[in-house]
Design a protein around this motif. Structure first.
Motif, short mmCIF file in Angstrom:
data_model
loop_
_atom_site.label_atom_id
_atom_site.label_comp_id
_atom_site.label_asym_id
_atom_site.label_seq_id
_atom_site.Cartn_x
_atom_site.Cartn_y
_atom_site.Cartn_z
N LEU A 161 0.83 -1.21 0.00
CA LEU A 161 0.00 0.00 0.00
C LEU A 161 0.86 1.26 0.00
CD1 LEU A 161 -2.77 1.32 0.11
CD2 LEU A 161 -2.70 1.11 2.61
N GLU A 162 1.97 1.23 0.72
CA GLU A 162 2.86 2.39 0.75
C GLU A 162 3.45 2.66 -0.63
OE1 GLU A 162 6.85 3.97 3.13
OE2 GLU A 162 6.15 1.90 3.34
N LYS A 163 3.87 1.60 -1.32
CA LYS A 163 4.42 1.78 -2.66
C LYS A 163 3.35 2.26 -3.64
CE LYS A 163 7.98 -1.75 -1.96
NZ LYS A 163 8.54 -3.05 -2.41
N PHE A 164 2.14 1.72 -3.47
CA PHE A 164 1.05 2.11 -4.36
C PHE A 164 0.68 3.58 -4.15
CE2 PHE A 164 -3.47 1.56 -5.89
CZ PHE A 164 -3.11 1.32 -7.21
N SER A 165 0.61 4.01 -2.88
CA SER A 165 0.30 5.41 -2.60
C SER A 165 1.42 6.33 -3.05
CB SER A 165 0.03 5.59 -1.11
OG SER A 165 1.20 5.31 -0.34
N ARG A 166 2.67 5.85 -2.99
CA ARG A 166 3.78 6.66 -3.48
C ARG A 166 3.65 6.87 -4.99
NH1 ARG A 166 9.43 4.40 -1.76
NH2 ARG A 166 8.40 4.74 0.27
N ALA A 167 3.19 5.84 -5.69
CA ALA A 167 2.93 6.01 -7.12
C ALA A 167 1.84 7.05 -7.36
CB ALA A 167 2.54 4.67 -7.73
N GLY A 168 0.83 7.05 -6.47
CA GLY A 168 -0.22 8.07 -6.57
C GLY A 168 0.32 9.47 -6.37
N ARG A 169 1.29 9.61 -5.46
CA ARG A 169 1.90 10.93 -5.26
C ARG A 169 2.65 11.38 -6.50
NH1 ARG A 169 6.17 11.54 -0.47
NH2 ARG A 169 7.33 10.18 -1.89
N TRP A 170 3.37 10.47 -7.14
CA TRP A 170 4.07 10.82 -8.37
C TRP A 170 3.09 11.20 -9.48
CZ3 TRP A 170 8.97 11.96 -9.25
CH2 TRP A 170 9.93 11.56 -8.31
N ILE A 171 1.98 10.50 -9.54
CA ILE A 171 0.97 10.83 -10.55
C ILE A 171 0.42 12.23 -10.31
CG2 ILE A 171 -1.35 10.24 -11.38
CD1 ILE A 171 -0.65 7.31 -10.89
N MET A 172 0.17 12.58 -9.05
CA MET A 172 -0.30 13.93 -8.75
C MET A 172 0.74 14.98 -9.11
SD MET A 172 -2.52 13.75 -5.23
CE MET A 172 -1.25 12.94 -4.27
N MET A 173 2.01 14.69 -8.84
CA MET A 173 3.08 15.64 -9.17
C MET A 173 3.15 15.86 -10.68
SD MET A 173 6.00 14.33 -6.50
CE MET A 173 7.26 15.40 -7.17
N VAL A 174 3.01 14.77 -11.44
CA VAL A 174 3.02 14.91 -12.90
C VAL A 174 1.82 15.73 -13.37
CG1 VAL A 174 2.80 13.62 -15.06
CG2 VAL A 174 4.33 12.78 -13.27
N THR A 175 0.66 15.47 -12.76
CA THR A 175 -0.55 16.21 -13.14
C THR A 175 -0.41 17.69 -12.83
OG1 THR A 175 -1.88 14.24 -12.67
CG2 THR A 175 -3.04 16.35 -12.82
N PHE A 176 0.11 18.02 -11.64
CA PHE A 176 0.32 19.42 -11.30
C PHE A 176 1.33 20.08 -12.24
CE2 PHE A 176 -0.79 18.13 -6.71
CZ PHE A 176 -2.14 18.26 -6.99
N GLY A 177 2.37 19.32 -12.60
CA GLY A 177 3.35 19.86 -13.54
C GLY A 177 2.75 20.15 -14.90
N VAL A 178 1.90 19.24 -15.38
CA VAL A 178 1.23 19.46 -16.66
C VAL A 178 0.31 20.67 -16.59
CG1 VAL A 178 -0.42 18.48 -18.29
CG2 VAL A 178 1.42 17.06 -17.38
N SER A 179 -0.42 20.80 -15.47
CA SER A 179 -1.31 21.95 -15.31
C SER A 179 -0.52 23.26 -15.30
CB SER A 179 -2.11 21.82 -14.01
OG SER A 179 -2.90 20.65 -14.02
N PHE A 180 0.60 23.26 -14.58
CA PHE A 180 1.43 24.46 -14.55
C PHE A 180 2.00 24.77 -15.94
CE2 PHE A 180 5.57 26.55 -13.90
CZ PHE A 180 5.15 27.69 -13.24
#
Length: 206
Positions: A161-180
């Motif tokens: 679960l920790e690794k899966f949630s860490r992947a979710g954090r990376w996905i959010m970072m990529v999404t925020f980067g694309v939005s910016f």
């Protein structure tokens, strides 16, 4: 190079250059352009408001006898009762009406766009007509679950679960980067448009 003789091209170019002087420091030229912009915007808004009242309020009321329009007209007039101390309390009614309607519309819009539409967008069939559609659906579902798992605070995040949630954090970072990046590209598009107006429409260099 052929400089335009159109007065509106000159006006637009001078206003743009006056605004850009703020890049160096605060100065009277920028303040004049700022005041012109704010005044023009306010004047345009007032003109549009008066036109809307005439088109959608006065004309239907007088020519089509839509008597229900008396209600918003009366509420609008009551807003000015604030300037008369003895009856200033009457202005609370239209303000309350505006706040209530605005709150209801914003709640509906927020639920519709941020909850309902996004939930419907996530409910896609995993098997598509092509392999690409299927892969895209799988990536979307896995990414959605990974991001949601990042916000699971009721259970300890450890192991898989920790690794899966860490992947979710990376996905959010990529999404925020694309939005910016989209915001920056939009601002660059505005800059290119202004440069085209100056170098092309005004100076004739393009």
């Amino acid at each position: 190079m052929s400089i335009s003789m159109n007065i509106w091209h000159w006006t637009a170019a001078i206003c743009i250059l006056a605004m850009w002087t703020f890049l160096f420091k605060e100065n009277p030229i920028f303040r004049i352009a700022e005041h012109v912009f704010v005044g023009g915007t306010a004047g345009h808004a007032i003109g549009m408001a008066v036109g809307n009242i005439y088109r959608y309020g006065w004309n239907p009321l007088v020519h089509n006898q839509q008597l229900l329009l008396f209600v918003p007209i009366i509420l609008g007039v009551l807003l000015y009762s604030r300037f008369i101390p003895k009856i200033a309390w009457l202005s609370r009614w239209p303000v309350a009406f505006l706040v209530g309607v605005g709150t209801g519309q914003s709640i509906y819009a927020s639920l519709r766009t941020q909850v309902i539409n996004q939930s419907l967008g996530a409910m896609v069939p995993l098997s598509g007509d092509t392999v690409g559609v299927t892969i895209n659906a799988l990536i979307g579902i896995v990414g959605l679950l990974a991001v949601l798992s990042y916000f699971l605070f009721s259970i300890p995040q450890s192991g898989a679960l920790e690794k899966f949630s860490r992947a979710g954090r990376w996905i959010m970072m990529v999404t925020f980067g694309v939005s910016f990046g989209n915001v920056v590209s939009g601002r660059i598009s505005v800059l290119l448009g202004e440069l085209t107006r100056i170098l092309g429409d005004w100076l004739g260099m393009l």
